[in-house]
Design a protein around this motif. Structure first.
Motif, PDB file in Angstrom:
ATOM      1  N   ALA A 115      18.935  -6.168  13.721  1.00  0.00           N
ATOM      2  CA  ALA A 115      19.848  -7.305  13.868  1.00  0.00           C
ATOM      3  C   ALA A 115      20.123  -7.599  15.336  1.00  0.00           C
ATOM      4  CB  ALA A 115      21.160  -7.016  13.130  1.00  0.00           C
ATOM      5  N   ALA A 173      26.174  -3.975  14.906  1.00  0.00           N
ATOM      6  CA  ALA A 173      25.253  -5.017  15.379  1.00  0.00           C
ATOM      7  C   ALA A 173      25.966  -6.016  16.276  1.00  0.00           C
ATOM      8  CB  ALA A 173      24.612  -5.730  14.188  1.00  0.00           C
ATOM      9  N   TRP A 177      23.928  -6.594  20.207  1.00  0.00           N
ATOM     10  CA  TRP A 177      23.017  -7.671  20.593  1.00  0.00           C
ATOM     11  C   TRP A 177      23.196  -8.143  22.039  1.00  0.00           C
ATOM     12  CZ3 TRP A 177      24.324 -12.402  22.442  1.00  0.00           C
ATOM     13  CH2 TRP A 177      25.613 -12.878  22.185  1.00  0.00           C
TER      14      TRP A 177
END
Length: 303
Positions: A115, A173, A177
């Motif tokens: 992700a 996640a 990121w």
């Protein structure tokens, strides 16, 4: 520059150089004994995750096929030939639960990184290649996420959502990121003026083709290294959330949750927390060794 003089990443000369570079980096990896050890540790955990139903002596104690078992007449038995890691407060075999916990931990790491990379890498590619107002806007959004300590943000998301395995992966996640966006952005800035990128633009290639065929393959090395290092850290953060009661809930055989439950019975039933804790230690160590080996192999620096 004419079309006959352009050089792209698909040309035979470039491909041959890439094969030579690959052989060189593989040789570097083999020269690092710690990276080999890390790879062996990770392969061991992957093997356990795949074959846990066949290795575990008491798979039902780990809730295999949704058949959780309790054996109150066997609770808190110390490690023995029958129960290698002892039993817990419900008489469940801790060894079997630790083996099945490997599946959960690796699943968390894979889903979180998939992700994070799926969001962060495209953001970094677009921001670095286009630059200007678009790039600045994307990087300022990234900086907002980076300004919050990772574990604090993960805790906030976990508290806002119902504590379960899916929400744990979403929370982590959300933390991860931006690091991939920032790393990719910096790498794109360093390669987008290279000759093969200019050549791709010169022959009329679209921005999408230039980004994904010319730039992305040349920034994958630091991204791969960071993924290998982050895998262990993501598992550790998931275990931390489980330890705080915000991760997978009992009777799910998640390592952090098992350590949290076992602390109430320390030091008399020391095995309850010790063996899940050792599993966390070993898998994080394995990914760190592997990541260090890959970093030396590709000769890159990552944050």
């Amino acid at each position: 520059m004419s079309n006959s003089e352009t050089v792209t990443a698909d040309d035979p000369g470039v491909l041959e150089r890439r094969r030579e570079d690959l052989n060189r980096v593989v040789y570097r990896f083999k020269q690092n004994p710690m990276s080999i050890l890390g790879l062996c540790i990770i392969f061991g955990f992957v093997f356990i995750a795949i074959f846990a139903p066949y290795i575990a002596p008491y798979p039902n104690d780990a809730g295999y096929q949704n058949q959780p078992a309790v054996h109150f007449d066997q609770k808190f038995e110390s490690p023995s030939a029958e129960h290698l890691f002892g039993t817990d407060q419900a008489g469940r075999d801790i060894f079997s639960r630790v083996l099945f916990g490997t599946r959960l931990s690796l699943r968390i790491g894979v889903v979180v990184l998939a992700a994070a990379v799926s969001i962060g890498v495209p953001v970094g590619l677009v921001a670095g290649y286009l630059g200007g107002g678009v790039g600045m806007a994307l990087m300022r959004i990234t900086d907002v996420f980076l300004s919050v300590p990772p574990l604090v943000l993960a805790l906030a998301v976990s508290v806002a959502l119902e504590p379960n395995l899916t929400n744990v992966m979403l929370a982590i996640a959300a933390v991860w990121w931006p690091w991939y966006a920032r790393l990719t952005y910096g790498e794109v800035l360093s390669v987008k003026e290279e000759t093969y990128v200019e050549a791709s633009r010169g022959i009329g290639a679209t921005s999408t083709r230039t980004i994904f065929r010319e730039i992305l393959p040349n920034v994958l090395a630091p991204i791969t290294v960071k993924m290998s290092l982050d895998m262990g850290y993501a598992i550790l953060v998931a275990a931390s959330l489980g330890f705080l009661g915000l991760g997978a809930q009992p009777p799910t055989p998640e390592w952090g949750t098992m350590v949290s439950q076992g602390r109430d019975y320390m030091p008399a039933q020391w095995w309850y927390s010790t063996f899940p804790g050792l599993a966390i230690f070993l898998i994080v160590l394995g990914f760190n060794f592997l990541g260090d080996g890959l970093r030396d192999m590709f000769d890159v620096e990552v944050q």
